[in-house]
Design a protein around this motif. Sequence first.
Motif, PDB file in Angstrom:
ATOM      1  N   CYS A 109       4.575   9.387 -26.359  1.00  0.00           N
ATOM      2  CA  CYS A 109       5.679   8.450 -26.154  1.00  0.00           C
ATOM      3  C   CYS A 109       6.976   8.980 -26.764  1.00  0.00           C
ATOM      4  O   CYS A 109       8.061   8.758 -26.220  1.00  0.00           O
ATOM      5  CB  CYS A 109       5.336   7.085 -26.748  1.00  0.00           C
ATOM      6  SG  CYS A 109       4.120   6.212 -25.752  1.00  0.00           S
ATOM      7  N   TRP A 156      13.528   4.890 -16.250  1.00  0.00           N
ATOM      8  CA  TRP A 156      12.445   3.938 -15.953  1.00  0.00           C
ATOM      9  C   TRP A 156      11.104   4.502 -16.447  1.00  0.00           C
ATOM     10  O   TRP A 156      10.351   3.846 -17.164  1.00  0.00           O
ATOM     11  CB  TRP A 156      12.429   3.652 -14.449  1.00  0.00           C
ATOM     12  CG  TRP A 156      11.538   2.551 -13.974  1.00  0.00           C
ATOM     13  CD1 TRP A 156      10.391   2.091 -14.551  1.00  0.00           C
ATOM     14  CD2 TRP A 156      11.740   1.750 -12.787  1.00  0.00           C
ATOM     15  NE1 TRP A 156       9.863   1.065 -13.800  1.00  0.00           N
ATOM     16  CE2 TRP A 156      10.659   0.833 -12.724  1.00  0.00           C
ATOM     17  CE3 TRP A 156      12.698   1.737 -11.777  1.00  0.00           C
ATOM     18  CZ2 TRP A 156      10.528  -0.103 -11.680  1.00  0.00           C
ATOM     19  CZ3 TRP A 156      12.560   0.810 -10.742  1.00  0.00           C
ATOM     20  CH2 TRP A 156      11.490  -0.099 -10.705  1.00  0.00           C
ATOM     21  N   VAL A 157      10.812   5.739 -16.078  1.00  0.00           N
ATOM     22  CA  VAL A 157       9.546   6.348 -16.498  1.00  0.00           C
ATOM     23  C   VAL A 157       9.494   6.503 -18.020  1.00  0.00           C
ATOM     24  O   VAL A 157       8.497   6.174 -18.668  1.00  0.00           O
ATOM     25  CB  VAL A 157       9.351   7.710 -15.801  1.00  0.00           C
ATOM     26  CG1 VAL A 157       8.118   8.417 -16.339  1.00  0.00           C
ATOM     27  CG2 VAL A 157       9.228   7.525 -14.288  1.00  0.00           C
ATOM     28  N   TRP A 190      10.914   4.814 -20.183  1.00  0.00           N
ATOM     29  CA  TRP A 190      10.891   3.515 -20.864  1.00  0.00           C
ATOM     30  C   TRP A 190       9.465   3.054 -21.194  1.00  0.00           C
ATOM     31  O   TRP A 190       9.243   2.218 -22.054  1.00  0.00           O
ATOM     32  CB  TRP A 190      11.609   2.457 -20.019  1.00  0.00           C
ATOM     33  CG  TRP A 190      12.548   1.605 -20.814  1.00  0.00           C
ATOM     34  CD1 TRP A 190      12.232   0.670 -21.760  1.00  0.00           C
ATOM     35  CD2 TRP A 190      13.991   1.590 -20.721  1.00  0.00           C
ATOM     36  NE1 TRP A 190      13.379   0.085 -22.249  1.00  0.00           N
ATOM     37  CE2 TRP A 190      14.457   0.619 -21.630  1.00  0.00           C
ATOM     38  CE3 TRP A 190      14.918   2.308 -19.943  1.00  0.00           C
ATOM     39  CZ2 TRP A 190      15.821   0.346 -21.792  1.00  0.00           C
ATOM     40  CZ3 TRP A 190      16.262   2.021 -20.111  1.00  0.00           C
ATOM     41  CH2 TRP A 190      16.704   1.059 -21.036  1.00  0.00           C
ATOM     42  N   PHE A 191       8.463   3.594 -20.483  1.00  0.00           N
ATOM     43  CA  PHE A 191       7.085   3.273 -20.844  1.00  0.00           C
ATOM     44  C   PHE A 191       6.781   3.806 -22.242  1.00  0.00           C
ATOM     45  O   PHE A 191       6.042   3.183 -23.010  1.00  0.00           O
ATOM     46  CB  PHE A 191       6.106   3.835 -19.809  1.00  0.00           C
ATOM     47  CG  PHE A 191       6.273   3.216 -18.441  1.00  0.00           C
ATOM     48  CD1 PHE A 191       6.257   1.839 -18.290  1.00  0.00           C
ATOM     49  CD2 PHE A 191       6.461   4.008 -17.316  1.00  0.00           C
ATOM     50  CE1 PHE A 191       6.426   1.254 -17.037  1.00  0.00           C
ATOM     51  CE2 PHE A 191       6.628   3.439 -16.067  1.00  0.00           C
ATOM     52  CZ  PHE A 191       6.612   2.061 -15.926  1.00  0.00           C
ATOM     53  N   ASN A 238       8.794   1.285 -24.690  1.00  0.00           N
ATOM     54  CA  ASN A 238       8.242  -0.064 -24.874  1.00  0.00           C
ATOM     55  C   ASN A 238       6.747  -0.051 -25.180  1.00  0.00           C
ATOM     56  O   ASN A 238       6.303  -0.653 -26.155  1.00  0.00           O
ATOM     57  CB  ASN A 238       8.516  -0.917 -23.631  1.00  0.00           C
ATOM     58  CG  ASN A 238       9.971  -1.354 -23.545  1.00  0.00           C
ATOM     59  OD1 ASN A 238      10.771  -0.996 -24.407  1.00  0.00           O
ATOM     60  ND2 ASN A 238      10.306  -2.116 -22.529  1.00  0.00           N
ATOM     61  N   ALA A 239       5.961   0.619 -24.315  1.00  0.00           N
ATOM     62  CA  ALA A 239       4.524   0.629 -24.560  1.00  0.00           C
ATOM     63  C   ALA A 239       4.218   1.416 -25.834  1.00  0.00           C
ATOM     64  O   ALA A 239       3.278   1.106 -26.560  1.00  0.00           O
ATOM     65  CB  ALA A 239       3.786   1.217 -23.357  1.00  0.00           C
ATOM     66  N   PHE A 291       3.455  -2.126 -21.221  1.00  0.00           N
ATOM     67  CA  PHE A 291       3.633  -1.246 -20.060  1.00  0.00           C
ATOM     68  C   PHE A 291       3.839  -2.093 -18.800  1.00  0.00           C
ATOM     69  O   PHE A 291       4.758  -1.869 -18.005  1.00  0.00           O
ATOM     70  CB  PHE A 291       2.380  -0.368 -19.914  1.00  0.00           C
ATOM     71  CG  PHE A 291       2.556   0.852 -19.057  1.00  0.00           C
ATOM     72  CD1 PHE A 291       2.768   0.746 -17.685  1.00  0.00           C
ATOM     73  CD2 PHE A 291       2.492   2.131 -19.620  1.00  0.00           C
ATOM     74  CE1 PHE A 291       2.925   1.876 -16.896  1.00  0.00           C
ATOM     75  CE2 PHE A 291       2.649   3.267 -18.834  1.00  0.00           C
ATOM     76  CZ  PHE A 291       2.860   3.129 -17.471  1.00  0.00           C
ATOM     77  N   THR A 339       7.098  -4.183 -18.779  1.00  0.00           N
ATOM     78  CA  THR A 339       8.246  -3.297 -18.598  1.00  0.00           C
ATOM     79  C   THR A 339       8.466  -2.977 -17.118  1.00  0.00           C
ATOM     80  O   THR A 339       9.568  -3.120 -16.575  1.00  0.00           O
ATOM     81  CB  THR A 339       8.029  -1.989 -19.400  1.00  0.00           C
ATOM     82  OG1 THR A 339       7.929  -2.314 -20.774  1.00  0.00           O
ATOM     83  CG2 THR A 339       9.163  -1.008 -19.182  1.00  0.00           C
ATOM     84  N   ASN A 340       7.388  -2.560 -16.464  1.00  0.00           N
ATOM     85  CA  ASN A 340       7.512  -2.213 -15.045  1.00  0.00           C
ATOM     86  C   ASN A 340       7.871  -3.432 -14.189  1.00  0.00           C
ATOM     87  O   ASN A 340       8.686  -3.355 -13.262  1.00  0.00           O
ATOM     88  CB  ASN A 340       6.204  -1.594 -14.554  1.00  0.00           C
ATOM     89  CG  ASN A 340       6.358  -0.951 -13.201  1.00  0.00           C
ATOM     90  OD1 ASN A 340       7.108   0.005 -13.053  1.00  0.00           O
ATOM     91  ND2 ASN A 340       5.698  -1.493 -12.204  1.00  0.00           N
ATOM     92  N   LEU A 349      15.104  -3.145 -17.512  1.00  0.00           N
ATOM     93  CA  LEU A 349      14.427  -2.438 -18.603  1.00  0.00           C
ATOM     94  C   LEU A 349      15.033  -2.819 -19.948  1.00  0.00           C
ATOM     95  O   LEU A 349      14.330  -3.012 -20.938  1.00  0.00           O
ATOM     96  CB  LEU A 349      14.530  -0.925 -18.363  1.00  0.00           C
ATOM     97  CG  LEU A 349      13.723  -0.422 -17.156  1.00  0.00           C
ATOM     98  CD1 LEU A 349      14.197   0.949 -16.690  1.00  0.00           C
ATOM     99  CD2 LEU A 349      12.233  -0.378 -17.497  1.00  0.00           C
ATOM    100  N   THR A 406      13.072  -5.124 -23.075  1.00  0.00           N
ATOM    101  CA  THR A 406      12.772  -4.321 -24.269  1.00  0.00           C
ATOM    102  C   THR A 406      12.385  -5.159 -25.502  1.00  0.00           C
ATOM    103  O   THR A 406      11.344  -4.914 -26.101  1.00  0.00           O
ATOM    104  CB  THR A 406      13.950  -3.376 -24.562  1.00  0.00           C
ATOM    105  OG1 THR A 406      14.020  -2.437 -23.495  1.00  0.00           O
ATOM    106  CG2 THR A 406      13.761  -2.639 -25.869  1.00  0.00           C
TER     107      THR A 406
END
Lengths: 113, 409
Positions: free
Chosen positions: B15, B212-213, B215-216, B219-220, B234, B237-238, B272, B276
């Motif tokens: 991450c 966007w990608v 951001w996983f 957040n996750a 996850f 977020t999506n 996104l 958050t």
Amino acid sequence: MKKIEAIIKPFRLDEVKQALTAVGVSGMTVSEVKGFGRQKGHTELYRGAEYTVDFLPKVKIEVLLPEELLSSAVDAILESAQTGKIGDGKIFVTTVDEVIRIRTNERGDEAIR
Amino acid sequence: MAQINSGDTAWILTCSALVLMMTIPGLFLFYGGLVRSKNVLGTIMQSLVVVGLISIMWVLWGYTLAFGPDVGGLIGNLDWFALNGVGAEPNPDLVAGVPHLAFMVFQMMFAIITPALITGAFAERAKFSTFIVFVLLWSTFIYAPLCHWVWGGGWMGAMGALDFAGGTVVHISSGISALAAAMVYGARRGYGRDAMMPHNLPFSVIGASLLWVGWFGFNAGSALAADGLAAVAFVTTNTAAAAAALAWMFTEWATGGKPTLLGAATGAVAGLVSITPAAGFVSPVSAIFIGVGGGVLCYAACNLKARLGYDDSLDVVGVHGVGGIWGALATGLFASTLVNSGGADGLFFGNPGQLWIQFVGVAATMVFAFVGTLVILGILNATMGLRLTDDEEQMGLDLSQHEERGYTW
């Protein structure tokens, strides 16, 4: 000798080129240009900010040709470039004093055949 | 040596890399495409140099100020200067089972993206030398304390404010600092008169997609473990990103415009941002509401900017400020202990007090970031000068600041 400068819609270029070669034109110079006439510009919107784009993209074709080819070449452009909508462009015809082929020094009509 | 959980450690390190990818190349493509072609390199350079500066700053004094032993709930002390005592051994006070260094580097990537976000507010006109000093001062005096308040054992976390992955620390702080920056820097030459159109929207949309990608990870990854909570974050977020992209697109379509690609991409980013602070506290269905709210509100804010006349060039205020505020408040509405027993219930789950706590957190962050940034930029304006000269601005960042250009045709 005559020179034709034609300002046309970019997406008509292929048709115009084919029509000109069909009547015997053996070469041309093409450039991407921008400008405006009666069509004026358009607006673009980016995240709420509006911009007026005055200069629209056009294609300019320059063709040199012997006098006897002139009227058929002009007709070919008219036929192939016309959409009937505003913004189809213009054709300018001028007289050219001299043409010289650099490789061979040929002059006049010889140089554009 | 304390037990290290290999799954959690692998997840946190992965991450960390994802969050770095949000800044380089995600954010620099997003921003780089939105400026005029004469400023593309200078814009990219700002993000890249932030990575350089903050990576070093965080190792030397940033991490200890944010996460070192607490001083009065306001700041960490200097015990961990230059990562003294921060090693492969986990620190269970922060996160158990994961090397302390892994947590440190994960937090570093957040510290990097936050000042990089602000650069959108003064795009196309900032003097590079002053910019470097600004980033170091802002990260030391604004970011590090804020981060400590929320996550490092400071007063805001102790008060019970919920911020899962950085809605206040990253987005409100950068968005509101961007407002201060847009005001102090002033508008670009010719703003409102000249057409200042994005020079490469495909760049921007690739950038938004990488955000966007990435951001996983943001957040996750903030679950700080490879567990069920990470999966919740996850999915929320999506879901929020998707809802906000559609909400923005349909709003501009319904209000007389066309559905634009830049609008859909910006909407995704707004979603996104909004999710958050809430990512690990709300259900996927709540995430739809949060996303739609973020898309519509940020769209309205960006449209309002044009009428207010301030030149937040790349809409940092409209997207990160407004989206961050909405997200932090929405956390106080939609949070549920059914989703995360370590969190709290929000207004819609019977606990109106949480909304008030969220509001206090938002207000404190806004005041601190706004005033602090005004002071820093005011001092720099009086000493080094913030802006390019008129000639340099006309020439563009690329040639005037870096003597190179992005495109040679």
